[in-house]
Design a protein around this motif. Structure first.
Motif, PDB file in Angstrom:
ATOM      1  N   TYR A 272      49.256  38.612  36.215  1.00 34.22           N
ATOM      2  CA  TYR A 272      48.615  39.864  36.353  1.00 34.22           C
ATOM      3  C   TYR A 272      48.497  40.184  37.879  1.00 34.22           C
ATOM      4  O   TYR A 272      48.705  41.129  38.529  1.00 34.22           O
ATOM      5  CB  TYR A 272      47.576  40.270  35.708  1.00 34.22           C
ATOM      6  N   CYS A 273      47.794  39.290  38.353  1.00 31.43           N
ATOM      7  CA  CYS A 273      47.295  39.174  39.942  1.00 31.43           C
ATOM      8  C   CYS A 273      48.413  39.266  40.681  1.00 31.43           C
ATOM      9  O   CYS A 273      48.658  40.004  41.491  1.00 31.43           O
ATOM     10  CB  CYS A 273      46.495  37.978  40.045  1.00 31.43           C
ATOM     11  N   GLU A 274      49.435  38.474  40.498  1.00 29.08           N
ATOM     12  CA  GLU A 274      50.883  38.264  41.330  1.00 29.08           C
ATOM     13  C   GLU A 274      51.567  39.595  40.997  1.00 29.08           C
ATOM     14  O   GLU A 274      52.184  40.222  41.954  1.00 29.08           O
ATOM     15  CB  GLU A 274      51.860  37.342  40.574  1.00 29.08           C
ATOM     16  N   TRP A 275      51.584  40.284  39.897  1.00 26.17           N
ATOM     17  CA  TRP A 275      52.238  41.703  39.383  1.00 26.17           C
ATOM     18  C   TRP A 275      51.577  42.692  40.193  1.00 26.17           C
ATOM     19  O   TRP A 275      52.171  43.659  40.968  1.00 26.17           O
ATOM     20  CB  TRP A 275      52.220  41.897  38.179  1.00 26.17           C
ATOM     21  N   LYS A 276      50.250  42.616  40.369  1.00 21.42           N
ATOM     22  CA  LYS A 276      49.345  43.636  40.950  1.00 21.42           C
ATOM     23  C   LYS A 276      49.381  43.660  42.505  1.00 21.42           C
ATOM     24  O   LYS A 276      49.630  44.688  43.340  1.00 21.42           O
ATOM     25  CB  LYS A 276      48.012  43.724  40.218  1.00 21.42           C
ATOM     26  N   ASN A 277      49.154  42.467  43.011  1.00 20.95           N
ATOM     27  CA  ASN A 277      48.981  42.298  44.531  1.00 20.95           C
ATOM     28  C   ASN A 277      49.636  41.604  45.362  1.00 20.95           C
ATOM     29  O   ASN A 277      49.913  41.570  46.320  1.00 20.95           O
ATOM     30  CB  ASN A 277      47.435  41.431  44.432  1.00 20.95           C
ATOM     31  N   GLY A 278      50.732  40.954  44.604  1.00 21.84           N
ATOM     32  CA  GLY A 278      51.820  40.059  45.218  1.00 21.84           C
ATOM     33  C   GLY A 278      51.628  38.805  45.380  1.00 21.84           C
ATOM     34  O   GLY A 278      52.196  37.994  46.019  1.00 21.84           O
ATOM     35  N   TYR A 279      50.354  38.131  45.163  1.00 13.01           N
ATOM     36  CA  TYR A 279      49.896  36.885  45.594  1.00 13.01           C
ATOM     37  C   TYR A 279      49.266  36.152  44.161  1.00 13.01           C
ATOM     38  O   TYR A 279      48.966  36.903  43.353  1.00 13.01           O
ATOM     39  CB  TYR A 279      48.850  36.855  46.611  1.00 13.01           C
ATOM     40  N   ARG A 280      48.943  34.914  44.281  1.00 10.34           N
ATOM     41  CA  ARG A 280      48.322  34.339  43.082  1.00 10.34           C
ATOM     42  C   ARG A 280      47.071  33.576  43.620  1.00 10.34           C
ATOM     43  O   ARG A 280      47.274  32.868  44.851  1.00 10.34           O
ATOM     44  CB  ARG A 280      49.323  33.189  42.348  1.00 10.34           C
ATOM     45  N   MET A 281      46.124  33.589  42.879  1.00  6.55           N
ATOM     46  CA  MET A 281      44.836  32.918  43.298  1.00  6.55           C
ATOM     47  C   MET A 281      43.869  32.117  42.442  1.00  6.55           C
ATOM     48  O   MET A 281      42.843  32.024  41.845  1.00  6.55           O
ATOM     49  CB  MET A 281      43.684  33.759  43.909  1.00  6.55           C
ATOM     50  N   GLU A 282      45.045  31.077  41.626  1.00  9.41           N
ATOM     51  CA  GLU A 282      44.373  30.264  40.507  1.00  9.41           C
ATOM     52  C   GLU A 282      43.288  29.610  41.186  1.00  9.41           C
ATOM     53  O   GLU A 282      41.930  29.679  40.384  1.00  9.41           O
ATOM     54  CB  GLU A 282      45.389  29.148  40.068  1.00  9.41           C
ATOM     55  N   ALA A 283      43.274  28.604  42.214  1.00  5.47           N
ATOM     56  CA  ALA A 283      42.135  27.897  42.614  1.00  5.47           C
ATOM     57  C   ALA A 283      40.899  28.688  43.062  1.00  5.47           C
ATOM     58  O   ALA A 283      39.920  28.238  42.487  1.00  5.47           O
ATOM     59  CB  ALA A 283      42.707  27.125  43.683  1.00  5.47           C
ATOM     60  N   THR A 284      41.207  29.530  43.785  1.00  4.80           N
ATOM     61  CA  THR A 284      39.964  30.385  44.348  1.00  4.80           C
ATOM     62  C   THR A 284      39.259  31.036  43.129  1.00  4.80           C
ATOM     63  O   THR A 284      38.035  31.210  43.149  1.00  4.80           O
ATOM     64  CB  THR A 284      40.366  31.192  45.513  1.00  4.80           C
ATOM     65  N   THR A 285      40.110  31.576  42.383  1.00  4.19           N
ATOM     66  CA  THR A 285      39.462  32.158  41.096  1.00  4.19           C
ATOM     67  C   THR A 285      38.917  31.517  40.206  1.00  4.19           C
ATOM     68  O   THR A 285      37.608  31.510  39.557  1.00  4.19           O
ATOM     69  CB  THR A 285      40.603  33.092  40.462  1.00  4.19           C
ATOM     70  N   GLY A 286      39.336  30.162  40.156  1.00  2.86           N
ATOM     71  CA  GLY A 286      38.800  29.242  39.382  1.00  2.86           C
ATOM     72  C   GLY A 286      37.323  28.656  39.879  1.00  2.86           C
ATOM     73  O   GLY A 286      36.596  28.569  38.870  1.00  2.86           O
ATOM     74  N   VAL A 287      37.387  28.391  41.261  1.00  4.45           N
ATOM     75  CA  VAL A 287      36.156  28.179  41.853  1.00  4.45           C
ATOM     76  C   VAL A 287      35.060  29.049  41.700  1.00  4.45           C
ATOM     77  O   VAL A 287      33.980  28.937  41.093  1.00  4.45           O
ATOM     78  CB  VAL A 287      36.409  27.916  43.169  1.00  4.45           C
ATOM     79  N   ALA A 288      35.322  30.493  41.751  1.00  3.04           N
ATOM     80  CA  ALA A 288      34.431  31.469  41.724  1.00  3.04           C
ATOM     81  C   ALA A 288      33.973  31.559  40.180  1.00  3.04           C
ATOM     82  O   ALA A 288      32.557  31.737  40.051  1.00  3.04           O
ATOM     83  CB  ALA A 288      35.179  32.861  42.130  1.00  3.04           C
ATOM     84  N   ARG A 289      34.927  31.446  39.263  1.00  2.00           N
ATOM     85  CA  ARG A 289      34.517  31.550  37.753  1.00  2.00           C
ATOM     86  C   ARG A 289      33.468  30.356  37.418  1.00  2.00           C
ATOM     87  O   ARG A 289      32.531  30.664  36.858  1.00  2.00           O
ATOM     88  CB  ARG A 289      35.643  31.461  37.043  1.00  2.00           C
ATOM     89  N   GLY A 290      33.840  29.209  37.996  1.00  4.05           N
ATOM     90  CA  GLY A 290      32.987  28.089  37.736  1.00  4.05           C
ATOM     91  C   GLY A 290      31.831  27.996  38.275  1.00  4.05           C
ATOM     92  O   GLY A 290      30.677  27.586  37.603  1.00  4.05           O
ATOM     93  N   LEU A 291      31.443  28.796  39.463  1.00  2.00           N
ATOM     94  CA  LEU A 291      30.151  28.884  40.099  1.00  2.00           C
ATOM     95  C   LEU A 291      29.357  29.929  39.253  1.00  2.00           C
ATOM     96  O   LEU A 291      28.134  29.472  39.117  1.00  2.00           O
ATOM     97  CB  LEU A 291      30.432  29.534  41.614  1.00  2.00           C
ATOM     98  N   ILE A 292      30.051  31.078  38.902  1.00  2.00           N
ATOM     99  CA  ILE A 292      29.305  32.088  37.998  1.00  2.00           C
ATOM    100  C   ILE A 292      28.628  31.087  36.808  1.00  2.00           C
ATOM    101  O   ILE A 292      27.452  31.262  36.400  1.00  2.00           O
ATOM    102  CB  ILE A 292      30.286  33.214  37.660  1.00  2.00           C
ATOM    103  N   LEU A 293      29.700  30.577  36.141  1.00  6.57           N
ATOM    104  CA  LEU A 293      29.419  30.062  34.747  1.00  6.57           C
ATOM    105  C   LEU A 293      28.389  28.837  34.918  1.00  6.57           C
ATOM    106  O   LEU A 293      27.482  28.519  34.024  1.00  6.57           O
ATOM    107  CB  LEU A 293      30.393  29.664  34.078  1.00  6.57           C
ATOM    108  N   LYS A 294      28.528  28.024  35.939  1.00  8.99           N
ATOM    109  CA  LYS A 294      27.569  26.996  36.048  1.00  8.99           C
ATOM    110  C   LYS A 294      26.238  27.174  36.290  1.00  8.99           C
ATOM    111  O   LYS A 294      25.415  26.839  35.728  1.00  8.99           O
ATOM    112  CB  LYS A 294      28.187  25.696  37.474  1.00  8.99           C
ATOM    113  N   LEU A 295      26.113  28.240  37.137  1.00  9.31           N
ATOM    114  CA  LEU A 295      24.600  28.890  37.417  1.00  9.31           C
ATOM    115  C   LEU A 295      23.936  29.261  36.041  1.00  9.31           C
ATOM    116  O   LEU A 295      22.763  29.134  35.745  1.00  9.31           O
ATOM    117  CB  LEU A 295      24.736  30.102  38.373  1.00  9.31           C
TER     118      LEU A 295
END
Length: 296
Positions: A173-196
């Motif tokens: 969906y991110c690729e479809w909407k924005n033209g790029y993919r951010m698996e790693a960066t998104t994973g880091v951000a989600r991991g930070l939120i859930l870890k806290l």
């Protein structure tokens, strides 16, 4: 040693094979990923936002773990292993049902159903245990929890596959909407939120155990009656109830039906065009990869 080295070699061989044959569908960024960009990607990507919200709400589930209940209420840690023996193969067999279920139902429907199904069986255990203080009866509760495990493990394969599928769809969906993919960066951000959140909830859990009078290290079965009741509740019904808000974002998941089909049709055309451009830039005759893209 044989199993360790053998599985290491086999997994490395398949990893090497994947490295050789795989091709990037979207050009990757050279710059170092930013956590702030990842957080922005979470909030800009509606499917990943819903997945994160579901995990976040589910993270407020308060529980003490079923093993503590078996040790300090039923009086045997090994009993938990015994009651799980009849259902030990169900999890592996359940993967056989994933393909036909995915062919018939949407990812959203499977995601919601798996959640509600799992919660139903734990509420079933909780209600049976509450009735006439059955939670103290070793044989009865062993049968009840063994029954819960038998039925719940039929969802194991679906639970594992759908979780990965949701994340893949969200990145598509991110690729479809924005033209790029951010698996790693998104994973880091989600991991930070859930870890806290996890750090905070670990503190809450310790405070709750103190409030119910739980004393670690006592002889098995010698906790107070009040503590025994709450250990049962905190390992069955309370985690289901306190984490129930996790279900709500799942009902809002948007990638179903025609919208999902439209997304993958557009991505297939875009990836085919991109592949032709790359082939042309390298002097390779363009190939029609639309059929392969449609399988993604």
């Amino acid at each position: 040693m044989i199993m360790g080295v053998g599985t290491g070699l086999v997994s490395s061989a398949f990893t090497l094979y994947f490295f050789v044959v795989s091709r990037e569908r979207v050009m990757q960024k050279v710059e170092r990923p930013s956590v702030l960009e990842g957080l922005k990607a979470v909030f800009n990507n509606y499917p990943i936002l819903l997945i994160t919200l579901s995990d976040f709400f589910g993270g407020f589930s308060v529980g003490s773990g079923i093993q503590d209940y078996f040790i300090d209420v039923l009086g045997s840690a090994s009993l938990l292993t015994v009651v799980n023996i009849p259902s030990s193969m169900n999890g592996s067999i359940s993967y056989a049902f994933v393909k036909p279920l995915r062919a018939r139902f949407s990812t959203k429907a499977l995601w919601v159903t798996e959640d509600l199904y799992t919660r139903f069986w734990w509420i079933f255990v909780f209600v049976i245990g509450l009735y006439k203080q059955n939670y103290k009866k070793r044989l009865l509760m062993s049968i009840v929890i063994g029954t819960q495990a038998w039925f719940d493990k039929w969802m194991f394969g679906l639970r594992k596959v759908v979780g990965a599928e949701l994340f893949n769809e969200a990145m598509d969906y991110c690729e479809w909407k924005n033209g790029y993919r951010m698996e790693a960066t998104t994973g880091v951000a989600r991991g930070l939120i859930l870890k806290l959140q996890r750090i905070f909830m670990d503190s809450v859990r310790n405070l709750i155990l103190r409030q119910i009078g739980y004393t670690q290290g006592l002889t098995i079965g010698t906790q107070t009656e009040r503590t025994k009741f709450w250990m049962f509740a905190l390992s069955t019904g309370v985690p289901v109830i306190t984490g129930s808000l996790a279900v709500l974002p799942k009902f809002l998941y948007p990638l179903t039906g025609k919208r999902r089909e439209k997304m993958y049709e557009d991505l297939a055309e875009r990836r085919t065009l991109y592949a032709r451009q790359i082939n042309a830039a390298h002097g390779v005759q363009a190939e029609d990869t639309s059929s392969d893209a449609n399988k993604t």
